[in-house]
Design a protein around this motif. Structure first.
Motif, PDB file in Angstrom:
ATOM      1  N   UNK A 102      -6.574 -10.072 -48.037  1.00 44.71           N
ATOM      2  CA  UNK A 102      -5.321  -9.809 -47.330  1.00 44.71           C
ATOM      3  C   UNK A 102      -4.688 -11.152 -46.958  1.00 44.71           C
ATOM      4  N   UNK A 103      -4.369 -11.341 -45.663  1.00 45.22           N
ATOM      5  CA  UNK A 103      -3.847 -12.651 -45.241  1.00 45.22           C
ATOM      6  C   UNK A 103      -4.704 -13.166 -44.088  1.00 45.22           C
ATOM      7  N   UNK A 104      -6.011 -12.939 -44.221  1.00 47.37           N
ATOM      8  CA  UNK A 104      -6.939 -13.356 -43.176  1.00 47.37           C
ATOM      9  C   UNK A 104      -7.650 -14.636 -43.602  1.00 47.37           C
ATOM     10  N   UNK A 105      -8.421 -15.194 -42.683  1.00 44.09           N
ATOM     11  CA  UNK A 105      -9.187 -16.409 -42.989  1.00 44.09           C
ATOM     12  C   UNK A 105     -10.515 -16.015 -43.639  1.00 44.09           C
ATOM     13  N   UNK A 106     -10.408 -15.259 -44.706  1.00 41.09           N
ATOM     14  CA  UNK A 106     -11.581 -14.763 -45.417  1.00 41.09           C
ATOM     15  C   UNK A 106     -11.398 -15.005 -46.910  1.00 41.09           C
ATOM     16  N   UNK A 107     -12.417 -15.588 -47.525  1.00 42.44           N
ATOM     17  CA  UNK A 107     -12.422 -15.803 -48.973  1.00 42.44           C
ATOM     18  C   UNK A 107     -13.420 -14.853 -49.610  1.00 42.44           C
ATOM     19  N   UNK A 108     -13.044 -14.350 -50.768  1.00 37.35           N
ATOM     20  CA  UNK A 108     -13.932 -13.466 -51.510  1.00 37.35           C
ATOM     21  C   UNK A 108     -14.151 -14.050 -52.901  1.00 37.35           C
ATOM     22  N   UNK A 109     -15.416 -14.266 -53.259  1.00 41.63           N
ATOM     23  CA  UNK A 109     -15.761 -14.823 -54.572  1.00 41.63           C
ATOM     24  C   UNK A 109     -16.475 -13.742 -55.374  1.00 41.63           C
ATOM     25  N   UNK A 110     -15.814 -13.254 -56.409  1.00 44.51           N
ATOM     26  CA  UNK A 110     -16.421 -12.238 -57.278  1.00 44.51           C
ATOM     27  C   UNK A 110     -17.260 -12.932 -58.344  1.00 44.51           C
ATOM     28  N   UNK A 111     -18.483 -12.437 -58.518  1.00 49.92           N
ATOM     29  CA  UNK A 111     -19.454 -13.089 -59.401  1.00 49.92           C
ATOM     30  C   UNK A 111     -19.979 -12.075 -60.413  1.00 49.92           C
ATOM     31  N   UNK A 112     -20.297 -12.564 -61.598  1.00 52.51           N
ATOM     32  CA  UNK A 112     -20.891 -11.709 -62.641  1.00 52.51           C
ATOM     33  C   UNK A 112     -21.995 -10.827 -62.070  1.00 52.51           C
ATOM     34  N   UNK A 113     -22.095  -9.617 -62.563  1.00 50.49           N
ATOM     35  CA  UNK A 113     -23.174  -8.740 -62.138  1.00 50.49           C
ATOM     36  C   UNK A 113     -22.812  -7.844 -60.974  1.00 50.49           C
ATOM     37  N   UNK A 116     -20.356  -9.951 -54.719  1.00 54.53           N
ATOM     38  CA  UNK A 116     -19.245 -10.637 -54.055  1.00 54.53           C
ATOM     39  C   UNK A 116     -19.813 -11.513 -52.944  1.00 54.53           C
ATOM     40  N   UNK A 117     -19.414 -12.785 -52.936  1.00 61.20           N
ATOM     41  CA  UNK A 117     -19.775 -13.678 -51.837  1.00 61.20           C
ATOM     42  C   UNK A 117     -18.553 -13.749 -50.926  1.00 61.20           C
ATOM     43  N   UNK A 118     -18.708 -13.298 -49.693  1.00 58.62           N
ATOM     44  CA  UNK A 118     -17.589 -13.214 -48.762  1.00 58.62           C
ATOM     45  C   UNK A 118     -17.781 -14.257 -47.666  1.00 58.62           C
ATOM     46  N   UNK A 120     -16.310 -15.615 -44.226  1.00 61.35           N
ATOM     47  CA  UNK A 120     -15.447 -15.307 -43.093  1.00 61.35           C
ATOM     48  C   UNK A 120     -15.275 -16.561 -42.236  1.00 61.35           C
ATOM     49  N   UNK A 121     -14.142 -17.257 -42.437  1.00 63.04           N
ATOM     50  CA  UNK A 121     -13.838 -18.469 -41.648  1.00 63.04           C
ATOM     51  C   UNK A 121     -13.210 -18.048 -40.316  1.00 63.04           C
ATOM     52  N   UNK A 122     -13.960 -17.335 -39.519  1.00 67.78           N
ATOM     53  CA  UNK A 122     -13.460 -16.774 -38.268  1.00 67.78           C
ATOM     54  C   UNK A 122     -14.238 -17.375 -37.092  1.00 67.78           C
ATOM     55  N   UNK A 123     -13.778 -17.159 -35.859  1.00 64.95           N
ATOM     56  CA  UNK A 123     -14.552 -17.679 -34.713  1.00 64.95           C
ATOM     57  C   UNK A 123     -16.016 -17.250 -34.763  1.00 64.95           C
ATOM     58  N   UNK A 124     -16.253 -15.977 -35.123  1.00 64.46           N
ATOM     59  CA  UNK A 124     -17.638 -15.520 -35.350  1.00 64.46           C
ATOM     60  C   UNK A 124     -17.869 -15.562 -36.862  1.00 64.46           C
ATOM     61  N   UNK A 125     -18.039 -16.754 -37.371  1.00 66.49           N
ATOM     62  CA  UNK A 125     -18.073 -16.998 -38.807  1.00 66.49           C
ATOM     63  C   UNK A 125     -19.303 -16.377 -39.463  1.00 66.49           C
ATOM     64  N   UNK A 126     -19.202 -16.198 -40.782  1.00 62.77           N
ATOM     65  CA  UNK A 126     -20.335 -15.640 -41.514  1.00 62.77           C
ATOM     66  C   UNK A 126     -20.151 -15.851 -43.009  1.00 62.77           C
ATOM     67  N   UNK A 127     -21.266 -15.748 -43.749  1.00 59.80           N
ATOM     68  CA  UNK A 127     -21.258 -15.721 -45.207  1.00 59.80           C
ATOM     69  C   UNK A 127     -22.093 -14.517 -45.613  1.00 59.80           C
TER      70      UNK A 127
END
Length: 620
Positions: A102-113, A116-118, A120-127
């Protein structure tokens, strides 16, 4: 805008993420993930990517940004469970798509198989790694009111109140202020101020009547950002304060530097603020130590003042009592005095005050004995004073060193990853005649050099010692000068590992043309990897010395370590270190050479140097 109220950007905004995702999505499409590393201390994730002909790192700092870096990082030696899982699930797979969610501070990386590696560049960040809708790996397990993020759960994106700038309609916000509207599309400082400046309006005014113009400017800024129009870093003095994918009017009074891509600007910006933070931290640590030293010095000086005064008063009182024995006897017998202030009288002692110092006198002693005791105490105090003065001097010198150390604090940027030439995967040197010479490192590279990187008419050097390298002069035999022939022979002899390890002083080496080598063995025999049949005449160099030189060669503006024959290294490097067999282990030899090269002003990576050296040796 006042430079005094500028806040340092510590994480990317939604608009920044949109611009970065556009660039990285185009650049990383179909690139293979070679490996995964994870630094536990700051949660940074490194994806080693095969990009064209080189390896690069996609560095994911979940708290702030993602970037395809040009810098070299030291990878963590300990493999975390998170890295193990990612290696198993996405290692050696291709990136199919990288995009913003969308228009959030989140990147989504689609990978073979189907993974998805997501990020989240947010205050409560995560991978988060998700496969077929289910979370298979997560950096931080979290249980929140609206979702649970842990292995085995279905991935649910975090709730967002940000609306995409291309999807919002300002007319729906006509009763709100411009500021409220801009927040709804994720345009905070500096982009909120940029809109206001471009429209020459107060951001606290109502939207009504300017909806169309407002939407035009909001979308205009968005398109400039995602197309990376003039990526720029802005500086307040010499310190960076912001990085944006487009040049902003809001920062027109600041110093700035433009970059070709937003990724490059983000890479430079965040590495710089990280180094400045490290420098500030070290300065604060030194300042804390310095404050402690000053506190100790102040305490010692207060103590010295008290001791000096007491020693002075004791001596003065001793002289006065010796000069007026009658008064002294009167004090001791009756405990009264017209000249001294009597503080306390007891059967065995009298306490008097003299010039602010209270002194105790024993009544059973004679005046001469009391005076002698006063002088003895004064001497003891004076010895203490000298010791304290010495200690104060030591601490002052320590403080001076600390202050000098604070002024000299420097933090180095990581090394920029060097562009490797095709021949750097082998042993190599440039001959004194300017001709490239390459050699194998092992059986595999021997095989590759002969099969793929040598022409039929090029001379190939070898020796009869098992494990000897093939060394190729990259020039037709008829065009190779005599010096280059000899230098190639020295290279072939010196990098014959068995001979070098056994401490040979010299070795016989021969050369043939590439066309004389064949992978077809005699009937009933087998040629292992890296081995070739030699057909026809061999041209020998007898007693070739095993001796190499190490220098630093400037190639295309980059410093590269060159290890080769002395004459070749001298011609291209000037200063060099000579090495011969027997002596130190390879690691120790590398450290000693590295120290010399560093003293000469070169910044050479120790691992790069060690990779190019033979199996140990000593410096001549």
């Amino acid at each position: 805008m006042s430079s005094s109220v500028l806040e340092l950007k510590r994480r990317l905004t939604s608009l920044d993420v949109a611009a970065l995702a556009r660039e990285l999505g185009e650049q990383l499409k179909d690139c293979r993930i070679l490996n995964v590393y994870h630094k536990k201390d700051d949660e940074t994730l490194f994806l080693k990517i095969r990009l064209g002909e080189e390896n690069r790192f996609l560095v994911i700092h979940p708290e702030s940004h993602t970037v395809l870096t040009k810098y070299e990082y030291r990878m963590p030696s300990q493999l975390t469970e998170f890295a193990k899982t990612l290696r198993r699930r996405i290692g050696n797979r291709r990136i199919r798509k990288l995009a913003q969610v969308e228009f959030d501070r989140i990147l989504e990386i689609e990978i073979d198989g189907g993974s998805r590696l997501i990020v989240e560049h947010l205050p409560r960040y995560n991978i988060i790694l998700e496969s077929d809708g289910e979370i298979t790996a997560v950096l931080k397990r979290r249980k929140m009111r609206d979702r649970t993020v842990k292995e085995g759960e279905r991935y649910i994106p975090p709730p967002s109140n940000i609306i995409h700038p291309l999807k919002i309609d300002a007319r729906m916000w006509s009763e709100r202020t411009v500021k409220e509207f801009l927040k709804s599309v994720g345009y905070f400082t500096p982009y909120m101020e940029e809109v206001a400046m471009r429209m020459r309006m107060d951001k606290d005014r109502d939207i009504k009547g300017i909806e169309k113009d407002l939407m035009k400017v909001v979308r205009e800024i968005y398109m400039e950002a995602v197309n990376s129009r003039s990526p720029t870093i802005y500086y307040n003095g010499n310190k960076p304060v912001d990085v944006t994918p487009l040049e902003l009017l809001y920062y027109e009074k600041l110093a700035k530097r433009k970059y070709a891509t937003f990724n490059e600007a983000v890479d430079e910006y965040f590495i710089t603020i990280k180094l400045l933070a490290e420098k500030r931290k070290r300065e604060e640590e030194v300042a804390k130590l310095a404050m402690e030293k000053k506190r100790i010095i102040d305490s010692l000086e207060r103590r010295l003042e008290i001791l000096r005064e007491r020693a002075r008063v004791l001596r003065e009182l001793g002289h006065r009592l010796m000069a007026d024995l009658y008064e002294a006897d009167r004090i001791l017998r009756s405990g009264v005095s017209e000249k001294y202030n009597i503080v306390e009288v007891k059967n065995d002692r009298v306490r008097i005050e003299y010039k602010g110092v209270v002194i105790e006198l024993r009544r059973d002693e004679k005046t001469a004995s009391i005076v002698s005791s006063l002088f003895d105490e004064a001497k003891d105090l004076e010895r203490d004073i000298r010791r304290i003065e010495e200690r104060r001097g030591e601490i002052r010198r320590e403080l001076e060193k600390l202050m000098k150390r604070r002024e000299e604090i420097k933090v180095k940027k990581p090394r920029v990853k060097k562009k490797r030439e095709w021949f750097e995967k082998f042993r190599w040197f440039i001959s004194s005649d300017g001709i490239l010479v390459i050699g194998g490192k092992d059986a595999t590279t021997n095989e590759v050099i002969i099969r793929k990187y040598s022409r039929e008419d090029e001379p190939v050097f070898h020796s009869d010692v098992p494990g000897a390298p093939f060394v190729v002069i990259k020039r037709s035999v008829s065009e190779v000068p005599e010096n280059t022939f000899m230098e190639a022979a020295i290279e072939a002899a010196s990098f014959t590992t068995k001979a070098w390890k056994l401490g040979y002083a010299s070795l016989d080496v021969y050369w043939v043309e590439r066309r004389q080598l064949s992978k077809t063995p005699p009937s009933g025999e087998y040629l292992s990897r890296g081995a070739f049949m030699v057909r026809g005449k061999r041209n020998y160099f007898k007693g070739v010395p095993l001796k190499l030189a190490v220098g630093v060669f400037l190639m295309n503006g980059e410093e590269k370590v060159m290890v080769g024959p002395e004459r070749a290294v001298y011609v291209h490097c000037g200063r060099y270190v000579e090495i011969v067999p027997e002596g130190f282990r390879k690691s120790e030899l590398a450290k000693r050479i590295h120290k010399i090269l560093t003293q000469w002003g070169y910044e050479i990576d120790l691992n790069e140097l060690m990779e190019k050296l033979p199996a140990g040796g000593r410096i001549l």
